[in-house]
Design a protein around this motif. Structure first.
Motif, mmCIF file in Angstrom:
data_model
loop_
_atom_site.group_PDB
_atom_site.id
_atom_site.type_symbol
_atom_site.label_atom_id
_atom_site.label_comp_id
_atom_site.label_asym_id
_atom_site.label_seq_id
_atom_site.Cartn_x
_atom_site.Cartn_y
_atom_site.Cartn_z
ATOM 1 N N ARG A 111 -55.574 57.660 -68.800
ATOM 2 C CA ARG A 111 -55.083 58.697 -67.890
ATOM 3 C C ARG A 111 -55.023 60.042 -68.583
ATOM 4 N NH1 ARG A 111 -50.460 54.592 -66.150
ATOM 5 N NH2 ARG A 111 -51.608 53.473 -64.532
ATOM 6 N N THR A 112 -55.033 61.086 -67.768
ATOM 7 C CA THR A 112 -54.704 62.418 -68.264
ATOM 8 C C THR A 112 -53.187 62.564 -68.245
ATOM 9 O OG1 THR A 112 -54.717 63.437 -66.076
ATOM 10 C CG2 THR A 112 -56.827 63.324 -67.244
ATOM 11 N N VAL A 113 -52.705 63.632 -68.873
ATOM 12 C CA VAL A 113 -51.264 63.873 -68.863
ATOM 13 C C VAL A 113 -50.781 64.067 -67.432
ATOM 14 C CG1 VAL A 113 -49.450 65.477 -69.558
ATOM 15 C CG2 VAL A 113 -51.234 64.827 -71.197
ATOM 16 N N ARG A 114 -51.546 64.832 -66.643
ATOM 17 C CA ARG A 114 -51.139 65.092 -65.264
ATOM 18 C C ARG A 114 -51.112 63.791 -64.460
ATOM 19 N NH1 ARG A 114 -54.087 69.791 -61.996
ATOM 20 N NH2 ARG A 114 -52.903 70.962 -63.559
ATOM 21 N N GLN A 115 -52.151 62.945 -64.634
ATOM 22 C CA GLN A 115 -52.178 61.678 -63.909
ATOM 23 C C GLN A 115 -50.984 60.800 -64.285
ATOM 24 O OE1 GLN A 115 -55.986 60.242 -65.179
ATOM 25 N NE2 GLN A 115 -57.061 60.991 -63.328
ATOM 26 N N ALA A 116 -50.697 60.729 -65.574
ATOM 27 C CA ALA A 116 -49.593 59.883 -66.028
ATOM 28 C C ALA A 116 -48.263 60.351 -65.438
ATOM 29 C CB ALA A 116 -49.530 59.895 -67.559
ATOM 30 N N CYS A 117 -48.040 61.665 -65.417
ATOM 31 C CA CYS A 117 -46.776 62.181 -64.890
ATOM 32 C C CYS A 117 -46.706 62.014 -63.377
ATOM 33 C CB CYS A 117 -46.601 63.644 -65.276
ATOM 34 S SG CYS A 117 -46.277 63.873 -67.053
ATOM 35 N N ARG A 118 -47.844 62.141 -62.700
ATOM 36 C CA ARG A 118 -47.847 61.950 -61.246
ATOM 37 C C ARG A 118 -47.510 60.494 -60.894
ATOM 38 N NH1 ARG A 118 -52.692 63.364 -60.229
ATOM 39 N NH2 ARG A 118 -53.599 61.303 -59.865
#
Length: 771
Positions: A111-118
């Motif tokens: 995952r990207t950081v944004r994907q993980a946080c979402r």
């Protein structure tokens, strides 16, 4: 590799080194070594797969992220990237495949950081996992950005997610149970387990509560030690400590036995569970600016959903205040605030002996308050207040049960019995003594000797301290001394026998009040023990015995039950006319009455028992008689599952079994395979002998773990020794079966010592055969 850890060049090498470490190290040292092993190998492996450049990082979460690797913990890994390039998938496959090939447990994501946080914003498990993220290889700045943003997001949303967290906790606990109560506790997922410590850490990271206390951390360390040894003993990633593994785990931890281990786990679980309960309340949405203080009791208010001390309350000079707070909490179904508990722990005095009447009234109000009592006593006990009221409680606190039917620790069982007794207070003349007897009936456990005898002495000591009148101290003492009298007599003896009735009447000293207290305590105790311990059949037997004893005390001892009922006469008449087998199955409100008449012959009782097994029928009681070469047998029966069988089908199966046309032993064995016997290695079968005082017969009592064919095998063993069965009674209490059989030898006399020894050996062998 680090000091003490061999180099591992491949995933298969990691598995080999892991097994070597498991064989050499233990406890925290082993967990640290396993963490180092996987950290160093994954760092090298990741670099070899291309995780060595900007914009790509391998991050550990879960056990490795926390540096708490148990011998067979899974790896939870996250490959973080910036969404650039097509090589990420190929790198990911190169990372994961060797671990799959080597059989290493793996949970992974890319995952990207944004994907993980979402994802974390909508998935609580992901959000909690990211709080433990720790970089292993690659772009350190990217890994740190993931960690920073995930924690910031959690801090900003945690308070609003407490309700979601509470629901997730409740669902998990419903599946896994509580560490303090389960005979086979789930060390990770159970209430009070290691997962709950992670939740406490997550709440503290959100700055909603303080960090876990030293007591909680010590409890966590104990559970971690147990889980480490459980993995080592089973060679599997197990979280549930099964009974068959507990003795070996206890030995590895240098504990005296599995009961000492169980008690330690219970204490640790309760410490963690209570800490999380307090933390969840503190972390929830705070009260509004204007919170009404609702009076509940003198000196007690409801404030912000919690029970608290009113302004002006004086714990130091008001000895009944503690119990008023506790009762208010139980009846209002609201927790006692942490501040109030702390104040009471510091200031509430131990009541003077004998207790003032107001304090005793407060205790009785609390004990009769219903199901809320459980959480209240837990809160008082964890803060030392319950032990201040009952110093004897220390011996039963966290004490694991030694009898298979019990599902709770002894202290929890006592509280649960009070909860059950609270619904029976209108059935007795002295509800105060019923509640007190429920609270202390097993207080003698955890000490050497007969717990009923020791408990009776302690009950008298407690009754005097509470300020009871001398006559009531005596009644409380006898309640504890004889709390097993009615259930044992009703399920193992002929309740219509005048001698049996007279012995119970003598034991209660002719006191009808004590008799009805014992009846209610029997029901409450049975219901609090576990599922299936209080059936309509058992209730009817106890009621019949109590009625007989009450009549005996009144001077009108009932006559022994007549030899045959009208149904038995009718069935016997038809059997004689047709020179064959006749039966009647009469369903009742609870169980059914089965009456069978047939030409008498050796082995008839066991063939009937086997026939009942084939038709899924459980036998509760039996009366056996013969007349002019015909046997008349009456049974109280009930279906194991579903409904009763068709009487015609039952009769035909019995006819085939009696004539030998049916291979009964083989059919019963097949039925036993359909319903396997539960494992209970710690409860071997026992045979006890008693002389029947009403006749020249002898009573054999078998105690064994129940199985589908137990009665068939046991009665067959008896019949092989030329023994005549006068009457029999069977009962099942949880997983334990009791069979009481009244016997005479071929000459009509009591079996001698030699014959008893041979019969006992045969019956025990039959029990093993039925396993």
């Amino acid at each position: 590799m680090g000091a003490g850890v061999d180099r591992a060049d491949s995933a298969h090498d990691v598995v080999r080194v892991r097994e070597k470490l498991i064989g050499q190290l233990g406890g925290a040292e082993l967990r640290a070594a396993l963490t180092e092993l996987f950290e160093l190998w994954l760092a090298e492996h990741a670099r070899g797969c291309g995780v060595d450049r900007e914009g790509l990082a391998l991050v550990a979460v879960g056990a490795l992220g926390r540096r708490e690797m148990h011998p067979y913990s899974d790896l939870d890994l996250l490959l973080v990237h910036e969404g650039r390039g097509s090589r990420v998938e190929r790198i990911a496959e190169a990372l994961w495949y060797p671990m799959w090939d080597a059989g290493i447990g793996l949970d992974h994501a890319v995952r990207t950081v944004r994907q993980a946080c979402r994802i974390a914003a909508g998935d609580l498990r992901t959000a909690l996992g990211l709080l433990e993220a720790r970089p292993l290889a690659g772009d350190g700045a990217l890994a740190e950005r993931l960690r920073t943003e995930a924690r910031a997001q959690w801090r900003g949303t945690a308070r609003n997610r407490v309700g979601e967290l509470a629901e997730a906790n409740a669902a998990r606990w419903a599946r896994a149970g509580e560490l303090a109560q389960r005979a086979e506790p789930d060390l990770k997922h159970g209430r009070g387990g290691l997962r709950d410590v992670q939740i406490l850490r997550a709440l503290s990271l959100a700055q909603l509560v303080d960090r876990p206390s030293a007591e909680v951390l010590a409890a966590r360390d104990l559970l971690a030690e147990v889980r480490t040894e459980l993995h080592r003993v089973t060679r599997k990633p197990r979280d549930v400590l099964r009974a068959q593994d507990s003795a070996e785990v206890a030995a590895a931890l240098r504990m005296g036995d599995r009961f000492e281990l169980a008690r330690a786990i219970s204490g640790a679980g309760r410490t963690i569970a209570y800490a999380l309960q307090v933390a969840m309340r503190a972390a929830g949405p705070g009260p509004g600016k204007a919170v009404r203080r609702t009076p509940l009791e003198d000196g007690v208010v409801l404030h912000g959903g919690e029970v608290a001390l009113a302004k002006g309350a004086a714990p130091r000079t008001d000895p009944a205040l503690l119990l008023r707070v506790a009762t208010a909490s139980s009846t209002a179904n609201a927790p006692i605030s942490a501040g109030t508990l702390a104040t009471l722990a510091q200031q509430a005095p131990e009541p003077a002996s004998p207790w003032p009447a107001a304090v005793l009234r407060g205790l009785l109000s609390l004990l009769g308050s219903g199901s809320g009592l459980i959480e209240v006593v837990e809160a008082l006990d964890r803060t030392g207040l319950w032990g201040r009221l009952f110093p004897e409680w220390g011996a039963v606190r966290d004490l694991p049960p030694r009898e298979p039917p019990h599902r709770y620790t002894v202290d929890r069982h006592l509280v649960q019995t009070c909860v059950q007794a609270a619904s029976l207070v209108t059935t007795v003349a002295r509800p105060d003594l019923l509640l007190l007897g429920a609270l202390v009936h097993d207080i003698g456990k955890g000490r050497c000797g007969d717990h009923s005898v020791l408990g009776a002495r302690l009950a008298a000591q407690i009754g005097e301290r509470l300020g009871l009148a001398a006559v009531d101290v005596g009644r409380l003492e006898l309640m504890v001394r004889h709390h097993l009298l009615l259930p044992h007599t009703a399920t193992r003896r002929n309740v219509a026998d005048p001698v049996t009735v007279a012995r119970v009447a003598e034991a209660v000293g002719g006191d009808v009040v004590l008799l009805e207290l014992l009846r209610a305590l029997t029901e409450a105790d049975s219901l609090a023990t576990g599922p299936g311990m209080w059936s309509e059949w058992k209730q009817a037997l106890v009621a019949e015995l109590v009625d007989g004893v009450r009549a005996a005390i009144a001077g009108t001892v009932p006559a022994a039950r007549r030899a045959r009922t009208g149904t038995e006469d009718a069935v016997l008449r038809r059997a004689r006319e047709h020179r064959g087998i006749e039966l009647v199955l009469e369903p009742g409100a609870a169980d059914a009455e089965l009456t069978i008449a047939a030409p008498d012959r050796p082995g008839l009782l066991s063939r009937i028992a086997g026939t009942l097994v084939l038709h899924g029928v459980r036998m509760h009681a039996a009366t056996v008689g013969t007349e002019d070469r015909f046997a008349v047998q009456s049974f109280t029966v009930g279906p194991r599952f579903g409904s009763l069988p068709d009487p015609a089908a039952l009769r035909e199966t019995l006819r085939l079994a009696v004539t030998g046309s049916l291979k009964l032993a083989d059919r019963v064995a097949a039925k036993e395979r359909d319903y396997p016997r539960p494992r209970q290695e710690s409860a071997p079968a026992h045979v006890l002998w008693f002389d029947d005082e009403a006749s020249d017969a002898t009573v054999l009592e078998l105690r064994a773990i129940d199985s589908v064919g137990l009665l068939y095998h046991a009665t067959a063993a008896l019949e092989q020794h030329d023994l005549d069965v006068r009457w029999a009674r069977a009962s099942t209490l949880g997983p334990t079966a009791f069979l009481a059989v009244c016997l005479v030898d071929g000459a009509g006399a009591r079996p001698g010592p030699g014959l008893r020894a041979r019969v006992e050996a045969a019956v025990l062998a039959a029990v093993r055969e039925s396993a």
